[in-house]
Scaffold this active site. Structure first.
Site, mmCIF file in Angstrom:
data_model
loop_
_atom_site.group_PDB
_atom_site.id
_atom_site.type_symbol
_atom_site.label_atom_id
_atom_site.label_comp_id
_atom_site.label_asym_id
_atom_site.label_seq_id
_atom_site.Cartn_x
_atom_site.Cartn_y
_atom_site.Cartn_z
ATOM 1 N N ARG A 62 1.908 4.379 -35.166
ATOM 2 C CA ARG A 62 1.543 5.790 -35.063
ATOM 3 C C ARG A 62 0.539 5.961 -33.927
ATOM 4 O O ARG A 62 -0.492 5.294 -33.876
ATOM 5 C CB ARG A 62 0.981 6.269 -36.397
ATOM 6 C CG ARG A 62 0.903 7.770 -36.557
ATOM 7 C CD ARG A 62 0.465 8.161 -37.966
ATOM 8 N NE ARG A 62 1.462 7.782 -38.962
ATOM 9 C CZ ARG A 62 1.221 6.974 -39.977
ATOM 10 N NH1 ARG A 62 0.025 6.441 -40.133
ATOM 11 N NH2 ARG A 62 2.167 6.691 -40.843
ATOM 12 N N GLU A 109 16.794 3.490 -32.235
ATOM 13 C CA GLU A 109 17.400 4.476 -33.118
ATOM 14 C C GLU A 109 18.086 5.575 -32.311
ATOM 15 O O GLU A 109 17.959 5.637 -31.080
ATOM 16 C CB GLU A 109 16.344 5.085 -34.037
ATOM 17 C CG GLU A 109 15.254 5.848 -33.302
ATOM 18 C CD GLU A 109 14.095 6.224 -34.222
ATOM 19 O OE1 GLU A 109 14.043 7.395 -34.646
ATOM 20 O OE2 GLU A 109 13.241 5.354 -34.493
#
Length: 318
Positions: free
Chosen positions: A195, A118
């Site tokens: 996470r 990204e």
């Protein structure tokens, strides 16, 4: 079909760290008190954008991709998924520290077509706002030890950011967007997130969010690497175009329009988001108004177009 831009309606996602800026800054009719993300150009099944003009009005971008490949120069029956996803994120609080896998890991372990590389264009940032970008561990063993011991301040690499900054985040990069930052994110069309650390936060029911430490450690780049990106500017008539990044999965530009500019559509398709100002785009004699918060695709069926006005855009293509 579509001798015009394909305009899209964002899909909003509630997040524990979200806020109200997608309403106050972009005028969106957001559905949640903590709206964290607008999936602006999306053909991902977890939030596909809806087309709001033309022959496919009311259909999703998934429908267009699967059934009208000519809009994207897509070969029918190729089986590929729409490659990119564009979001605007409002980080009213810190995002969790996380990492994303590459394509190979995504396919082999998660059964998904894409990993997640990204990039972020910082639309707005409060004074002294910062991101987490990378880590200080020299080896995977040291990384594991620092995670096990909760040495987050020593492990995580913090970087201050301001409006107009750009950050390229390849898969495998430990990262987090900090409180008080609004970004436009261009990414592979993937929703796989591991996470690493969530500051001990709990949700409304008092539950902490799941961590994915084994997967995160498996896919993280150790030691951290910052990929150098080449940026360059070109000017044509009233449009200044800055190439922010050109890497394997996407090329992203910042456009500053101040006047008029003729453009040739020289890509299979182009994704465009209006970040500020107001402008017009004209295709084959038909003019469309562009306002802050608009998102559209210039499809392969458009050969050329004209821009006019004063506005800032982020444009991207695979």
């Amino acid at each position: 079909m579509y001798k015009e831009p394909i305009f899209l309606e964002p899909v909003f996602q509630e997040r524990i760290w979200g806020g109200q800026k997608l309403k106050t800054e972009f005028g969106y009719d957001i559905p949640y008190r903590t709206t964290g993300e607008a999936w602006a150009i999306s053909a991902h099944p977890n939030g596909p954008s809806k087309i709001i003009n033309g022959p496919l009005q009311g259909k999703t971008l998934i429908d267009a991709w699967e059934n009208h490949g000519e809009l994207f120069a897509k070969q029918q029956g190729s089986g590929k998924e729409y490659p990119l996803l564009v979001k605007i994120l409002d980080a009213a609080n810190d995002l969790s520290v996380q990492v994303h896998p590459d394509d190979t890991y995504a396919r082999e372990v998660e059964g998904q077509p894409y990993g997640k590389t990204e990039c972020w264009y910082v639309i707005d940032a409060e004074a002294d706002a910062e991101i987490i970008f990378g880590h200080h561990a020299a080896s995977r063993e040291e990384f594991q030890e620092m995670v096990d011991n909760g040495q987050w301040d020593e492990l995580l690499r913090r970087v201050k950011v301001k409006a107009g900054d750009f950050v390229y985040v390849p898969s495998g990069t430990i990262h987090a967007i900090g409180k008080g930052i609004v970004i436009l994110e261009t990414q592979q069309s993937s929703d796989i997130t591991y996470r690493v650390y969530d500051y001990g936060r709990t949700d409304a029911q008092g539950n902490t969010r799941e961590l994915h430490l084994d997967s995160a450690i498996a896919v993280s780049t150790v030691p951290h690497e910052t990929v150098k990106i080449e940026q360059k500017e070109t000017a044509h008539q009233g449009l200044l175009s800055k190439q922010l990044v050109k890497q394997e999965y996407f090329t992203v530009y910042q456009w500053e329009l101040n006047g008029d500019a003729d453009r040739k559509a020289d890509r299979d398709f182009l994704q465009v988001s209006v970040l500020d100002g107001q402008a017009e785009i004209t295709v084959e004699g038909t003019t469309f108004t562009l306002r802050k918060g608009d998102h559209f695709i210039i499809p392969n069926t458009v050969d050329s177009y004209q821009l006019s006005g004063k506005a800032t855009f982020i444009a991207s293509h695979p």
